[in-house]
Scaffold this motif. Structure first.
Motif, PDB file in Angstrom:
ATOM      1  N   ILE A  22      17.388 -23.904   8.362  1.00 15.20           N
ATOM      2  CA  ILE A  22      17.209 -22.677   7.578  1.00 15.20           C
ATOM      3  C   ILE A  22      16.035 -21.859   8.127  1.00 15.20           C
ATOM      4  O   ILE A  22      16.116 -20.636   8.281  1.00 15.20           O
ATOM      5  CB  ILE A  22      16.956 -22.997   6.085  1.00 15.20           C
ATOM      6  N   ALA A  23      14.945 -22.538   8.424  1.00 14.46           N
ATOM      7  CA  ALA A  23      13.767 -21.843   8.961  1.00 14.46           C
ATOM      8  C   ALA A  23      14.116 -21.146  10.273  1.00 14.46           C
ATOM      9  O   ALA A  23      13.727 -19.987  10.510  1.00 14.46           O
ATOM     10  CB  ALA A  23      12.623 -22.836   9.176  1.00 14.46           C
ATOM     11  N   LEU A  24      14.862 -21.821  11.119  1.00 11.60           N
ATOM     12  CA  LEU A  24      15.203 -21.242  12.423  1.00 11.60           C
ATOM     13  C   LEU A  24      16.203 -20.092  12.286  1.00 11.60           C
ATOM     14  O   LEU A  24      16.046 -19.038  12.897  1.00 11.60           O
ATOM     15  CB  LEU A  24      15.763 -22.321  13.350  1.00 11.60           C
ATOM     16  N   MET A  25      17.226 -20.291  11.466  1.00  8.70           N
ATOM     17  CA  MET A  25      18.230 -19.222  11.305  1.00  8.70           C
ATOM     18  C   MET A  25      17.617 -17.982  10.660  1.00  8.70           C
ATOM     19  O   MET A  25      17.945 -16.848  11.019  1.00  8.70           O
ATOM     20  CB  MET A  25      19.410 -19.721  10.464  1.00  8.70           C
ATOM     21  N   ALA A  26      16.737 -18.187   9.690  1.00 13.64           N
ATOM     22  CA  ALA A  26      16.095 -17.055   9.015  1.00 13.64           C
ATOM     23  C   ALA A  26      15.237 -16.266  10.009  1.00 13.64           C
ATOM     24  O   ALA A  26      15.265 -15.027  10.047  1.00 13.64           O
ATOM     25  CB  ALA A  26      15.242 -17.560   7.854  1.00 13.64           C
ATOM     26  N   THR A  27      14.489 -16.978  10.814  1.00 11.26           N
ATOM     27  CA  THR A  27      13.605 -16.322  11.781  1.00 11.26           C
ATOM     28  C   THR A  27      14.414 -15.611  12.865  1.00 11.26           C
ATOM     29  O   THR A  27      14.107 -14.479  13.255  1.00 11.26           O
ATOM     30  CB  THR A  27      12.659 -17.374  12.399  1.00 11.26           C
ATOM     31  N   PHE A  28      15.454 -16.282  13.331  1.00 12.18           N
ATOM     32  CA  PHE A  28      16.336 -15.713  14.348  1.00 12.18           C
ATOM     33  C   PHE A  28      16.965 -14.397  13.847  1.00 12.18           C
ATOM     34  O   PHE A  28      16.958 -13.373  14.540  1.00 12.18           O
ATOM     35  CB  PHE A  28      17.434 -16.749  14.642  1.00 12.18           C
ATOM     36  N   SER A  29      17.463 -14.428  12.616  1.00 15.00           N
ATOM     37  CA  SER A  29      18.101 -13.231  12.048  1.00 15.00           C
ATOM     38  C   SER A  29      17.101 -12.096  11.908  1.00 15.00           C
ATOM     39  O   SER A  29      17.378 -10.948  12.261  1.00 15.00           O
ATOM     40  CB  SER A  29      18.667 -13.539  10.651  1.00 15.00           C
ATOM     41  N   GLN A  30      15.932 -12.421  11.377  1.00 20.59           N
ATOM     42  CA  GLN A  30      14.941 -11.383  11.144  1.00 20.59           C
ATOM     43  C   GLN A  30      14.495 -10.747  12.451  1.00 20.59           C
ATOM     44  O   GLN A  30      14.366  -9.524  12.553  1.00 20.59           O
ATOM     45  CB  GLN A  30      13.745 -11.964  10.384  1.00 20.59           C
ATOM     46  N   GLU A  31      14.256 -11.565  13.454  1.00 20.44           N
ATOM     47  CA  GLU A  31      13.769 -11.026  14.730  1.00 20.44           C
ATOM     48  C   GLU A  31      14.798 -10.090  15.366  1.00 20.44           C
ATOM     49  O   GLU A  31      14.443  -9.028  15.883  1.00 20.44           O
ATOM     50  CB  GLU A  31      13.433 -12.172  15.694  1.00 20.44           C
ATOM     51  N   LEU A  32      16.055 -10.464  15.328  1.00 17.38           N
ATOM     52  CA  LEU A  32      17.087  -9.592  15.912  1.00 17.38           C
ATOM     53  C   LEU A  32      17.235  -8.312  15.105  1.00 17.38           C
ATOM     54  O   LEU A  32      17.332  -7.215  15.646  1.00 17.38           O
ATOM     55  CB  LEU A  32      18.435 -10.312  15.966  1.00 17.38           C
ATOM     56  N   PHE A  33      17.271  -8.457  13.789  1.00 17.44           N
ATOM     57  CA  PHE A  33      17.450  -7.306  12.896  1.00 17.44           C
ATOM     58  C   PHE A  33      16.332  -6.291  13.106  1.00 17.44           C
ATOM     59  O   PHE A  33      16.558  -5.078  13.148  1.00 17.44           O
ATOM     60  CB  PHE A  33      17.461  -7.813  11.456  1.00 17.44           C
ATOM     61  N   ALA A  34      15.119  -6.793  13.264  1.00 19.96           N
ATOM     62  CA  ALA A  34      13.953  -5.908  13.394  1.00 19.96           C
ATOM     63  C   ALA A  34      13.819  -5.348  14.807  1.00 19.96           C
ATOM     64  O   ALA A  34      13.106  -4.364  15.012  1.00 19.96           O
ATOM     65  CB  ALA A  34      12.689  -6.679  13.021  1.00 19.96           C
ATOM     66  N   SER A  35      14.468  -5.947  15.774  1.00 16.70           N
ATOM     67  CA  SER A  35      14.236  -5.557  17.169  1.00 16.70           C
ATOM     68  C   SER A  35      15.153  -4.445  17.669  1.00 16.70           C
ATOM     69  O   SER A  35      14.821  -3.764  18.639  1.00 16.70           O
ATOM     70  CB  SER A  35      14.403  -6.770  18.094  1.00 16.70           C
ATOM     71  N   PHE A  36      16.326  -4.298  17.060  1.00 17.92           N
ATOM     72  CA  PHE A  36      17.301  -3.354  17.614  1.00 17.92           C
ATOM     73  C   PHE A  36      17.853  -2.416  16.545  1.00 17.92           C
ATOM     74  O   PHE A  36      18.523  -2.860  15.608  1.00 17.92           O
ATOM     75  CB  PHE A  36      18.458  -4.117  18.268  1.00 17.92           C
ATOM     76  N   ASP A  37      17.589  -1.140  16.699  1.00 21.41           N
ATOM     77  CA  ASP A  37      18.234  -0.147  15.845  1.00 21.41           C
ATOM     78  C   ASP A  37      19.736  -0.277  16.069  1.00 21.41           C
ATOM     79  O   ASP A  37      20.175  -0.396  17.215  1.00 21.41           O
ATOM     80  CB  ASP A  37      17.799   1.274  16.238  1.00 21.41           C
TER      81      ASP A  37
END
Ligand code: SME
Length: 161
Positions: A22-37
């Motif tokens: 859960i920790a990894l998936m949450a971080t992975f999702s957030q980083e991608l979401f925040a990185s690319f318009d």
């Protein structure tokens, strides 16, 4: 072509030593979401029983909770263990519209080392034809780097703080 090198480096640093799904998936999702318009929904659907996906950590509007393997783009990716690049969701038979604003979608299976599908990464865009085949390799490599290892070692027992 989108450059994933920065986000990949950052994720590797942040997730260093972490083994919790859960920790990894949450971080992975957030980083991608925040990185690319244009990444308007980013998240995981996990294989929780044969032929059933259940929503996991995500960023964006609410996603449907359960997807059988025979439904939607996510189901197709899980069933075939193959990335699904959908330039126009209206042309994909059985597409599940969690948000009516979604126009294109990329779904990539998350594999363990035995070739089993453990989850899928779903990225949706409100822009048509937003993804290209060039997105598939770096995202697959990032999942293999950050997430695949947790499925191949002994069961995670928590940090035992
Ligand atoms: N569109 C996906 C369903 C998941 S949501 O869009 C978040 C599909 O067709 O599988």
């Amino acid at each position: 072509m989108r450059d994933y090198r920065e986000v990949a480096t950052r994720l590797r640093a942040i997730c260093q030593g972490e083994r919790d799904e859960i920790a990894l998936m949450a971080t992975f999702s957030q980083e991608l979401f925040a990185s690319f318009d244009g990444f308007d929904w980013v998240g995981f659907y996990r294989v929780v029983s044969p032929n059933i996906l259940k929503i996991g950590p995500y960023q964006g509007g609410h996603g449907c909770l359960t997807i059988p393997f025979d439904k939607g783009v996510c189901g197709a990716a899980a069933r075939t263990a193959t990335p699904q690049l959908v330039a126009d969701v209206e042309q994909f038979d059985g597409h599940i519209a969690c948000a009516s604003s979604t126009r294109s979608e990329l779904v990539i299976p998350l594999m363990d080392n035995a070739g089993g599908v453990r989850a899928v990464l779903d990225i949706d865009s409100d822009q048509p034809d937003f993804f290209t085949p060039a997105d598939i390799e770096p995202l697959t490599a990032m999942m293999a780097d950050i997430l695949t290892p947790i499925y191949n070692a002994e069961a995670y027992q928590g940090e035992g703080v």
